[in-house]
Design a protein around this motif. Structure first.
Motif, PDB file in Angstrom:
ATOM      1  N   TRP A   1       0.783  -1.324  -0.085  1.00  0.00           N
ATOM      2  CA  TRP A   1       0.036   0.031  -0.088  1.00  0.00           C
ATOM      3  C   TRP A   1       0.870   1.325   0.068  1.00  0.00           C
ATOM      4  O   TRP A   1       1.961   1.085   0.406  1.00  0.00           O
ATOM      5  CB  TRP A   1      -0.622   0.064   1.280  1.00  0.00           C
ATOM      6  CG  TRP A   1      -1.958  -1.174   1.307  1.00  0.00           C
ATOM      7  CD1 TRP A   1      -3.072  -0.938   0.537  1.00  0.00           C
ATOM      8  CD2 TRP A   1      -2.120  -1.951   2.154  1.00  0.00           C
ATOM      9  NE1 TRP A   1      -3.968  -2.140   0.642  1.00  0.00           N
ATOM     10  CE2 TRP A   1      -3.342  -2.710   1.886  1.00  0.00           C
ATOM     11  CE3 TRP A   1      -1.343  -2.578   3.288  1.00  0.00           C
ATOM     12  CZ2 TRP A   1      -3.652  -3.795   2.274  1.00  0.00           C
ATOM     13  CZ3 TRP A   1      -1.712  -3.660   3.914  1.00  0.00           C
ATOM     14  CH2 TRP A   1      -2.898  -4.362   3.511  1.00  0.00           C
ATOM     15  N   GLN A   2       0.587   2.269  -0.565  1.00  0.00           N
ATOM     16  CA  GLN A   2       0.976   3.628  -0.412  1.00  0.00           C
ATOM     17  C   GLN A   2       0.111   4.528   0.685  1.00  0.00           C
ATOM     18  O   GLN A   2      -0.699   4.808   0.517  1.00  0.00           O
ATOM     19  CB  GLN A   2       0.878   4.345  -1.641  1.00  0.00           C
ATOM     20  CG  GLN A   2       1.561   5.662  -1.697  1.00  0.00           C
ATOM     21  CD  GLN A   2       3.363   5.823  -1.781  1.00  0.00           C
ATOM     22  OE1 GLN A   2       3.933   4.624  -0.862  1.00  0.00           O
ATOM     23  NE2 GLN A   2       4.016   6.379  -2.612  1.00  0.00           N
ATOM     24  N   ARG A   3       1.057   4.558   1.941  1.00  0.00           N
ATOM     25  CA  ARG A   3       0.091   5.169   3.094  1.00  0.00           C
ATOM     26  C   ARG A   3       0.647   6.553   3.486  1.00  0.00           C
ATOM     27  O   ARG A   3       1.779   6.606   3.552  1.00  0.00           O
ATOM     28  CB  ARG A   3       0.449   4.237   4.416  1.00  0.00           C
ATOM     29  CG  ARG A   3      -0.301   4.490   5.415  1.00  0.00           C
ATOM     30  CD  ARG A   3      -0.413   3.462   6.653  1.00  0.00           C
ATOM     31  NE  ARG A   3      -0.981   2.239   6.060  1.00  0.00           N
ATOM     32  CZ  ARG A   3      -1.204   0.962   6.704  1.00  0.00           C
ATOM     33  NH1 ARG A   3      -0.689   0.925   7.868  1.00  0.00           N
ATOM     34  NH2 ARG A   3      -1.905   0.335   5.986  1.00  0.00           N
ATOM     35  N   ALA A   4      -0.242   7.339   3.587  1.00  0.00           N
ATOM     36  CA  ALA A   4      -0.175   8.675   4.215  1.00  0.00           C
ATOM     37  C   ALA A   4      -0.438   8.643   5.710  1.00  0.00           C
ATOM     38  O   ALA A   4      -1.615   8.031   6.079  1.00  0.00           O
ATOM     39  CB  ALA A   4      -0.920   9.749   3.517  1.00  0.00           C
ATOM     40  N   GLN A   5       0.181   9.222   6.666  1.00  0.00           N
ATOM     41  CA  GLN A   5      -0.091   9.192   8.278  1.00  0.00           C
ATOM     42  C   GLN A   5       0.224  10.493   8.704  1.00  0.00           C
ATOM     43  O   GLN A   5       0.867  11.149   8.545  1.00  0.00           O
ATOM     44  CB  GLN A   5       0.962   8.263   8.722  1.00  0.00           C
ATOM     45  CG  GLN A   5       0.646   7.532   9.917  1.00  0.00           C
ATOM     46  CD  GLN A   5       1.376   6.315  10.392  1.00  0.00           C
ATOM     47  OE1 GLN A   5       2.472   6.602  10.981  1.00  0.00           O
ATOM     48  NE2 GLN A   5       0.747   5.114  10.296  1.00  0.00           N
ATOM     49  N   LEU A   6      -0.854  10.845   9.279  1.00  0.00           N
ATOM     50  CA  LEU A   6      -0.989  11.993  10.079  1.00  0.00           C
ATOM     51  C   LEU A   6      -0.648  12.117  11.536  1.00  0.00           C
ATOM     52  O   LEU A   6      -1.502  11.062  12.250  1.00  0.00           O
ATOM     53  CB  LEU A   6      -2.359  12.911   9.820  1.00  0.00           C
ATOM     54  CG  LEU A   6      -2.580  14.230  10.358  1.00  0.00           C
ATOM     55  CD1 LEU A   6      -1.722  15.532   9.746  1.00  0.00           C
ATOM     56  CD2 LEU A   6      -3.846  14.670  10.369  1.00  0.00           C
TER      57      LEU A   6
ATOM     58  N   ASP B   1      -4.466   4.851   2.963  1.00  0.00           N
ATOM     59  CA  ASP B   1      -3.903   4.125   1.742  1.00  0.00           C
ATOM     60  C   ASP B   1      -4.627   4.578   0.493  1.00  0.00           C
ATOM     61  O   ASP B   1      -5.906   4.715   0.234  1.00  0.00           O
ATOM     62  CB  ASP B   1      -3.895   2.712   1.977  1.00  0.00           C
ATOM     63  CG  ASP B   1      -3.562   2.195   3.189  1.00  0.00           C
ATOM     64  OD1 ASP B   1      -2.598   2.713   3.805  1.00  0.00           O
ATOM     65  OD2 ASP B   1      -4.053   1.106   3.690  1.00  0.00           O
ATOM     66  N   LYS B   2      -3.463   5.093  -0.187  1.00  0.00           N
ATOM     67  CA  LYS B   2      -3.928   5.607  -1.725  1.00  0.00           C
ATOM     68  C   LYS B   2      -4.946   4.779  -2.429  1.00  0.00           C
ATOM     69  O   LYS B   2      -4.459   3.578  -2.709  1.00  0.00           O
ATOM     70  CB  LYS B   2      -2.487   5.828  -2.371  1.00  0.00           C
ATOM     71  CG  LYS B   2      -2.874   6.498  -3.715  1.00  0.00           C
ATOM     72  CD  LYS B   2      -1.165   6.864  -4.301  1.00  0.00           C
ATOM     73  CE  LYS B   2      -1.388   7.521  -5.612  1.00  0.00           C
ATOM     74  NZ  LYS B   2       0.070   7.549  -6.119  1.00  0.00           N
ATOM     75  N   ILE B   3      -6.133   5.355  -3.015  1.00  0.00           N
ATOM     76  CA  ILE B   3      -6.946   4.659  -3.798  1.00  0.00           C
ATOM     77  C   ILE B   3      -6.988   4.587  -5.159  1.00  0.00           C
ATOM     78  O   ILE B   3      -7.172   3.615  -5.970  1.00  0.00           O
ATOM     79  CB  ILE B   3      -8.288   4.708  -3.129  1.00  0.00           C
ATOM     80  CG1 ILE B   3      -8.781   6.259  -3.519  1.00  0.00           C
ATOM     81  CG2 ILE B   3      -8.694   4.290  -1.745  1.00  0.00           C
ATOM     82  CD1 ILE B   3     -10.175   6.615  -3.138  1.00  0.00           C
ATOM     83  N   HIS B   4      -6.387   5.660  -5.738  1.00  0.00           N
ATOM     84  CA  HIS B   4      -6.102   5.688  -7.052  1.00  0.00           C
ATOM     85  C   HIS B   4      -4.651   5.603  -7.549  1.00  0.00           C
ATOM     86  O   HIS B   4      -3.693   6.462  -6.994  1.00  0.00           O
ATOM     87  CB  HIS B   4      -6.639   7.224  -7.728  1.00  0.00           C
ATOM     88  CG  HIS B   4      -7.953   7.695  -7.302  1.00  0.00           C
ATOM     89  ND1 HIS B   4      -8.516   8.357  -6.377  1.00  0.00           N
ATOM     90  CD2 HIS B   4      -9.294   7.242  -8.009  1.00  0.00           C
ATOM     91  CE1 HIS B   4      -9.731   8.677  -6.294  1.00  0.00           C
ATOM     92  NE2 HIS B   4     -10.214   7.918  -7.366  1.00  0.00           N
ATOM     93  N   LEU B   5      -4.690   4.770  -8.236  1.00  0.00           N
ATOM     94  CA  LEU B   5      -2.954   4.394  -8.924  1.00  0.00           C
ATOM     95  C   LEU B   5      -2.925   4.660 -10.209  1.00  0.00           C
ATOM     96  O   LEU B   5      -3.831   4.713 -11.109  1.00  0.00           O
ATOM     97  CB  LEU B   5      -3.019   2.828  -8.863  1.00  0.00           C
ATOM     98  CG  LEU B   5      -3.206   2.061  -7.345  1.00  0.00           C
ATOM     99  CD1 LEU B   5      -2.854   0.595  -7.376  1.00  0.00           C
ATOM    100  CD2 LEU B   5      -2.406   2.658  -6.137  1.00  0.00           C
ATOM    101  N   PHE B   6      -1.576   5.297 -10.279  1.00  0.00           N
ATOM    102  CA  PHE B   6      -1.045   5.980 -11.664  1.00  0.00           C
ATOM    103  C   PHE B   6      -0.730   4.866 -12.685  1.00  0.00           C
ATOM    104  O   PHE B   6       0.555   4.453 -12.533  1.00  0.00           O
ATOM    105  CB  PHE B   6      -0.158   6.734 -11.247  1.00  0.00           C
ATOM    106  CG  PHE B   6       0.100   8.025 -12.260  1.00  0.00           C
ATOM    107  CD1 PHE B   6      -0.509   8.553 -12.990  1.00  0.00           C
ATOM    108  CD2 PHE B   6       1.677   8.024 -12.661  1.00  0.00           C
ATOM    109  CE1 PHE B   6      -0.330   9.682 -13.876  1.00  0.00           C
ATOM    110  CE2 PHE B   6       1.883   9.018 -13.670  1.00  0.00           C
ATOM    111  CZ  PHE B   6       1.093   9.727 -14.437  1.00  0.00           C
ATOM    112  N   ASP B   7      -1.470   4.440 -13.446  1.00  0.00           N
ATOM    113  CA  ASP B   7      -1.195   3.622 -14.586  1.00  0.00           C
ATOM    114  C   ASP B   7      -1.565   4.464 -15.924  1.00  0.00           C
ATOM    115  O   ASP B   7      -2.495   4.486 -16.474  1.00  0.00           O
ATOM    116  CB  ASP B   7      -2.280   2.441 -14.520  1.00  0.00           C
ATOM    117  CG  ASP B   7      -1.903   1.196 -13.554  1.00  0.00           C
ATOM    118  OD1 ASP B   7      -0.982   1.771 -12.714  1.00  0.00           O
ATOM    119  OD2 ASP B   7      -2.698   0.231 -13.422  1.00  0.00           O
ATOM    120  N   VAL B   8      -0.473   4.868 -16.295  1.00  0.00           N
ATOM    121  CA  VAL B   8      -0.481   5.949 -17.592  1.00  0.00           C
ATOM    122  C   VAL B   8       0.685   5.750 -18.512  1.00  0.00           C
ATOM    123  O   VAL B   8       1.833   5.545 -17.987  1.00  0.00           O
ATOM    124  CB  VAL B   8      -0.696   7.550 -17.063  1.00  0.00           C
ATOM    125  CG1 VAL B   8      -0.622   8.455 -18.126  1.00  0.00           C
ATOM    126  CG2 VAL B   8      -1.701   7.604 -16.121  1.00  0.00           C
TER     127      VAL B   8
END
Length: 275
Positions: free
Chosen positions: A98-103, A115-122
Protein backbone atom coordinates in the motif's frame (compact mmCIF):
# COMPACT_ATOMS: atom_id res chain seq x y z
CA UNK A 1 -11.32 25.46 20.35
CA UNK A 2 -9.16 25.92 17.24
CA UNK A 3 -6.97 28.96 16.78
CA UNK A 4 -8.11 31.17 13.94
CA UNK A 5 -4.80 31.24 12.08
CA UNK A 6 -1.52 29.33 12.02
CA UNK A 7 1.44 28.70 9.72
CA UNK A 8 1.52 25.61 7.52
CA UNK A 9 4.48 24.25 5.55
CA UNK A 10 4.57 22.09 2.42
CA UNK A 11 8.02 20.50 2.42
CA UNK A 12 9.79 19.83 -0.88
CA UNK A 13 12.34 17.01 -1.16
CA UNK A 14 14.40 15.11 -3.72
CA UNK A 15 14.13 11.65 -2.19
CA UNK A 16 16.23 8.71 -3.39
CA UNK A 17 16.56 4.98 -2.75
CA UNK A 18 18.51 5.65 0.48
CA UNK A 19 15.99 5.88 3.34
CA UNK A 20 18.46 7.14 5.93
CA UNK A 21 19.53 10.01 3.67
CA UNK A 22 15.86 10.75 3.00
CA UNK A 23 15.01 10.87 6.71
CA UNK A 24 17.96 13.19 7.31
CA UNK A 25 16.90 15.53 4.50
CA UNK A 26 13.31 15.51 5.73
CA UNK A 27 14.33 16.36 9.29
CA UNK A 28 16.43 19.26 8.05
CA UNK A 29 13.39 20.76 6.33
CA UNK A 30 11.09 20.01 9.28
CA UNK A 31 13.54 21.78 11.58
CA UNK A 32 13.70 24.83 9.29
CA UNK A 33 9.91 24.97 8.92
CA UNK A 34 9.39 24.65 12.68
CA UNK A 35 11.90 27.47 13.27
CA UNK A 36 9.83 29.63 10.93
CA UNK A 37 6.81 28.95 13.12
CA UNK A 38 5.01 26.26 11.14
CA UNK A 39 2.59 24.22 13.25
CA UNK A 40 1.35 21.90 10.47
CA UNK A 41 3.98 20.35 8.20
CA UNK A 42 3.42 18.11 5.20
CA UNK A 43 6.03 15.81 3.66
CA UNK A 44 5.63 14.69 0.03
CA UNK A 45 4.68 11.30 -1.32
CA UNK A 46 7.64 8.88 -1.28
CA UNK A 47 9.44 10.97 1.33
CA UNK A 48 11.12 7.84 2.73
CA UNK A 49 11.98 6.07 -0.53
CA UNK A 50 11.94 6.47 -4.31
CA UNK A 51 13.48 3.64 -6.32
CA UNK A 52 12.93 0.41 -8.16
CA UNK A 53 9.87 -1.65 -7.15
CA UNK A 54 12.02 -4.70 -6.33
CA UNK A 55 14.01 -2.76 -3.74
CA UNK A 56 10.86 -1.14 -2.32
CA UNK A 57 9.19 -4.53 -1.88
CA UNK A 58 12.30 -5.97 -0.23
CA UNK A 59 12.69 -3.20 2.35
CA UNK A 60 9.00 -2.37 2.87
CA UNK A 61 8.48 -4.43 6.06
CA UNK A 62 11.26 -2.57 7.86
CA UNK A 63 10.72 0.75 6.12
CA UNK A 64 7.02 0.92 7.03
CA UNK A 65 7.91 0.81 10.72
CA UNK A 66 10.85 3.19 10.30
CA UNK A 67 8.79 5.76 8.42
CA UNK A 68 5.95 5.71 10.93
CA UNK A 69 8.35 5.97 13.87
CA UNK A 70 10.18 8.83 12.13
CA UNK A 71 6.95 10.80 11.87
CA UNK A 72 6.13 10.16 15.52
CA UNK A 73 9.63 11.23 16.60
CA UNK A 74 9.57 14.39 14.48
CA UNK A 75 6.14 15.43 15.72
CA UNK A 76 7.22 15.08 19.33
CA UNK A 77 10.67 16.60 18.86
CA UNK A 78 9.45 19.72 17.09
CA UNK A 79 5.98 19.88 18.66
CA UNK A 80 4.24 20.06 15.28
CA UNK A 81 1.52 18.15 13.45
CA UNK A 82 3.08 16.19 10.57
CA UNK A 83 1.72 14.41 7.53
CA UNK A 84 4.00 11.81 5.97
CA UNK A 85 2.68 11.95 2.43
CA UNK A 86 3.23 8.36 1.40
CA UNK A 87 5.42 5.39 2.34
CA UNK A 88 5.23 1.69 1.42
CA UNK A 89 3.41 -0.72 3.72
CA UNK A 90 3.45 -4.47 2.93
CA UNK A 91 0.18 -6.00 1.79
CA UNK A 92 1.35 -9.48 2.74
CA UNK A 93 1.66 -11.12 -0.67
CA UNK A 94 5.33 -10.18 -1.16
CA UNK A 95 4.53 -8.53 -4.48
CA UNK A 96 2.58 -5.39 -3.55
CA UNK A 97 2.51 -2.59 -1.00
CA UNK A 98 0.00 0.00 0.00
CA UNK A 99 1.03 3.64 -0.35
CA UNK A 100 0.18 5.09 3.05
CA UNK A 101 -0.10 8.66 4.26
CA UNK A 102 -0.03 9.14 8.01
CA UNK A 103 -1.00 12.20 10.05
CA UNK A 104 0.65 12.49 13.47
CA UNK A 105 -0.18 14.90 16.28
CA UNK A 106 2.24 16.89 18.44
CA UNK A 107 2.16 14.22 21.13
CA UNK A 108 3.12 11.50 18.66
CA UNK A 109 -0.39 10.07 18.42
CA UNK A 110 -1.32 8.78 14.96
CA UNK A 111 -4.38 10.84 14.07
CA UNK A 112 -5.13 9.16 10.74
CA UNK A 113 -3.80 6.76 8.13
CA UNK A 114 -4.87 6.61 4.49
CA UNK A 115 -3.89 4.11 1.80
CA UNK A 116 -3.93 5.68 -1.68
CA UNK A 117 -6.98 4.50 -3.64
CA UNK A 118 -6.19 5.90 -7.12
CA UNK A 119 -3.16 4.27 -8.78
CA UNK A 120 -1.20 5.97 -11.58
CA UNK A 121 -1.31 3.62 -14.60
CA UNK A 122 -0.48 5.92 -17.50
CA UNK A 123 1.44 6.03 -20.80
CA UNK A 124 2.61 9.61 -21.32
CA UNK A 125 3.27 11.30 -24.68
CA UNK A 126 6.96 11.72 -23.77
CA UNK A 127 7.34 7.93 -23.82
CA UNK A 128 7.25 7.43 -20.06
CA UNK A 129 5.05 4.67 -18.68
CA UNK A 130 3.91 4.24 -15.10
CA UNK A 131 2.15 1.16 -13.73
CA UNK A 132 1.65 1.66 -10.01
CA UNK A 133 -0.83 -1.21 -9.94
CA UNK A 134 1.93 -3.67 -10.85
CA UNK A 135 3.41 -3.37 -7.36
CA UNK A 136 0.90 -1.31 -5.37
CA UNK A 137 -2.52 -2.33 -4.05
CA UNK A 138 -5.19 0.38 -3.86
CA UNK A 139 -6.64 1.24 -0.49
CA UNK A 140 -10.17 0.08 0.21
CA UNK A 141 -11.52 3.04 2.21
CA UNK A 142 -12.07 6.71 1.46
CA UNK A 143 -9.62 9.15 3.03
CA UNK A 144 -10.41 10.61 6.44
CA UNK A 145 -11.08 14.09 7.71
CA UNK A 146 -9.36 14.80 11.02
CA UNK A 147 -10.25 17.54 13.48
CA UNK A 148 -6.67 18.40 14.45
CA UNK A 149 -6.67 19.77 18.00
CA UNK A 150 -5.85 23.46 18.05
CA UNK A 151 -5.64 23.86 14.27
CA UNK A 152 -8.39 22.93 11.79
CA UNK A 153 -10.18 20.06 10.08
CA UNK A 154 -7.79 18.34 7.67
CA UNK A 155 -8.68 16.13 4.71
CA UNK A 156 -6.02 13.69 3.52
CA UNK A 157 -5.26 12.50 -0.02
CA UNK A 158 -2.25 11.46 -2.14
CA UNK A 159 -0.95 12.68 -5.52
CA UNK A 160 -3.01 11.09 -8.35
CA UNK A 161 -6.12 11.54 -6.19
CA UNK A 162 -6.03 15.23 -7.22
CA UNK A 163 -7.48 14.28 -10.62
CA UNK A 164 -10.66 12.92 -9.01
CA UNK A 165 -12.71 15.89 -7.76
CA UNK A 166 -15.43 13.71 -6.26
CA UNK A 167 -12.93 12.59 -3.63
CA UNK A 168 -12.51 16.19 -2.45
CA UNK A 169 -16.26 16.72 -2.41
CA UNK A 170 -16.34 13.79 0.00
CA UNK A 171 -13.66 15.41 2.17
CA UNK A 172 -15.34 18.81 2.25
CA UNK A 173 -18.69 17.15 2.87
CA UNK A 174 -17.08 15.54 5.91
CA UNK A 175 -15.99 18.96 7.15
CA UNK A 176 -12.51 19.53 5.71
CA UNK A 177 -11.19 23.10 5.86
CA UNK A 178 -7.72 22.23 4.56
CA UNK A 179 -6.93 19.63 1.90
CA UNK A 180 -3.54 17.97 2.05
CA UNK A 181 -2.30 16.71 -1.33
CA UNK A 182 1.24 15.30 -0.96
CA UNK A 183 2.67 14.25 -4.31
CA UNK A 184 5.49 13.04 -6.52
CA UNK A 185 4.06 14.58 -9.68
CA UNK A 186 5.96 13.87 -12.88
CA UNK A 187 7.74 16.79 -14.54
CA UNK A 188 5.92 16.11 -17.83
CA UNK A 189 2.39 16.33 -16.44
CA UNK A 190 3.26 18.76 -13.69
CA UNK A 191 4.25 21.62 -15.97
CA UNK A 192 0.72 21.78 -17.39
CA UNK A 193 -1.56 20.27 -14.74
CA UNK A 194 -0.14 20.52 -11.20
CA UNK A 195 -0.94 24.11 -10.27
CA UNK A 196 -4.25 24.31 -12.13
CA UNK A 197 -5.50 21.10 -10.50
CA UNK A 198 -4.53 22.32 -7.04
CA UNK A 199 -6.20 25.68 -7.62
CA UNK A 200 -9.31 23.97 -8.93
CA UNK A 201 -9.58 21.78 -5.84
CA UNK A 202 -9.16 24.87 -3.63
CA UNK A 203 -11.66 27.02 -5.54
CA UNK A 204 -14.44 24.48 -6.09
CA UNK A 205 -14.31 23.38 -2.45
CA UNK A 206 -13.53 26.80 -0.93
CA UNK A 207 -10.78 25.16 1.10
CA UNK A 208 -7.09 25.65 1.76
CA UNK A 209 -4.73 23.32 -0.09
CA UNK A 210 -1.36 22.21 1.28
CA UNK A 211 0.60 20.34 -1.39
CA UNK A 212 4.10 19.07 -0.52
CA UNK A 213 5.96 17.64 -3.50
CA UNK A 214 9.02 15.84 -4.78
CA UNK A 215 11.36 17.77 -7.06
CA UNK A 216 14.16 16.92 -9.49
CA UNK A 217 15.59 13.51 -10.32
CA UNK A 218 15.69 10.50 -8.01
CA UNK A 219 18.87 9.37 -9.77
CA UNK A 220 16.95 7.12 -12.14
CA UNK A 221 14.56 7.82 -14.97
CA UNK A 222 11.97 9.75 -12.97
CA UNK A 223 11.89 13.54 -12.83
CA UNK A 224 9.48 15.24 -10.43
CA UNK A 225 7.90 18.65 -10.98
CA UNK A 226 8.42 20.31 -7.59
CA UNK A 227 6.46 23.50 -6.84
CA UNK A 228 5.13 22.58 -3.42
CA UNK A 229 2.34 25.03 -2.70
CA UNK A 230 0.02 26.53 -0.15
CA UNK A 231 -3.19 27.83 -1.79
CA UNK A 232 -6.05 29.72 -0.15
CA UNK A 233 -9.80 29.06 -0.64
CA UNK A 234 -10.01 31.76 -3.34
CA UNK A 235 -7.37 29.88 -5.36
CA UNK A 236 -4.56 32.33 -4.62
CA UNK A 237 -1.12 30.73 -4.44
CA UNK A 238 0.23 31.95 -1.11
CA UNK A 239 3.60 30.17 -1.36
CA UNK A 240 5.46 28.18 -4.02
CA UNK A 241 8.70 26.34 -3.25
CA UNK A 242 9.96 26.44 -6.84
CA UNK A 243 12.18 23.56 -7.93
CA UNK A 244 14.74 23.38 -5.08
CA UNK A 245 14.51 21.44 -1.85
CA UNK A 246 12.86 23.58 0.82
CA UNK A 247 9.32 24.42 1.83
CA UNK A 248 6.35 26.58 0.91
CA UNK A 249 5.21 28.25 4.14
CA UNK A 250 2.10 30.40 4.49
CA UNK A 251 -0.67 31.23 6.98
CA UNK A 252 -3.94 29.33 7.17
CA UNK A 253 -6.58 31.80 8.34
CA UNK A 254 -9.93 30.28 9.30
CA UNK A 255 -11.61 33.69 9.42
CA UNK A 256 -10.52 34.22 5.80
CA UNK A 257 -11.96 30.80 4.93
CA UNK A 258 -15.26 31.67 6.61
CA UNK A 259 -15.47 34.97 4.68
CA UNK A 260 -14.87 33.27 1.33
CA UNK A 261 -17.40 30.53 2.06
CA UNK A 262 -19.91 33.25 2.99
CA UNK A 263 -19.20 35.35 -0.11
CA UNK A 264 -19.10 32.35 -2.48
CA UNK A 265 -21.49 29.80 -0.92
CA UNK A 266 -21.36 27.35 -3.83
CA UNK A 267 -21.19 24.36 -1.47
CA UNK A 268 -24.70 25.30 -0.31
CA UNK A 269 -25.98 25.65 -3.89
CA UNK A 270 -25.27 22.11 -5.10
CA UNK A 271 -28.30 20.52 -6.78
CA UNK A 272 -26.91 17.27 -8.16
CA UNK A 273 -28.50 15.40 -5.26
CA UNK A 274 -31.99 16.34 -6.40
CA UNK A 275 -31.73 14.73 -9.85
Amino acid sequence: MAVRDFLAAAVQLTSTSDPEANFSAAEEQIDLAARRGAELIGLPENFAFIGEPEQRLAIAPALADQASQFLITMARRYQVVILGGGFPVPVGDGAHTWQRAQLVGRDGQILASYDKIHLFDVDLPDGSSYRESSSFTPGSTLPPVVDVPGLCRVGVSICYDVRFPELYRHLVGAGAELLMIPAAFTAFTGKDHWQVLLQARAIENTAYVLAPAQTGSDGGRRFSHGHSMVIDPWGTVLADAGVSQGAAVAPVDLDHLARIRSQMPCLQHRRTTVF
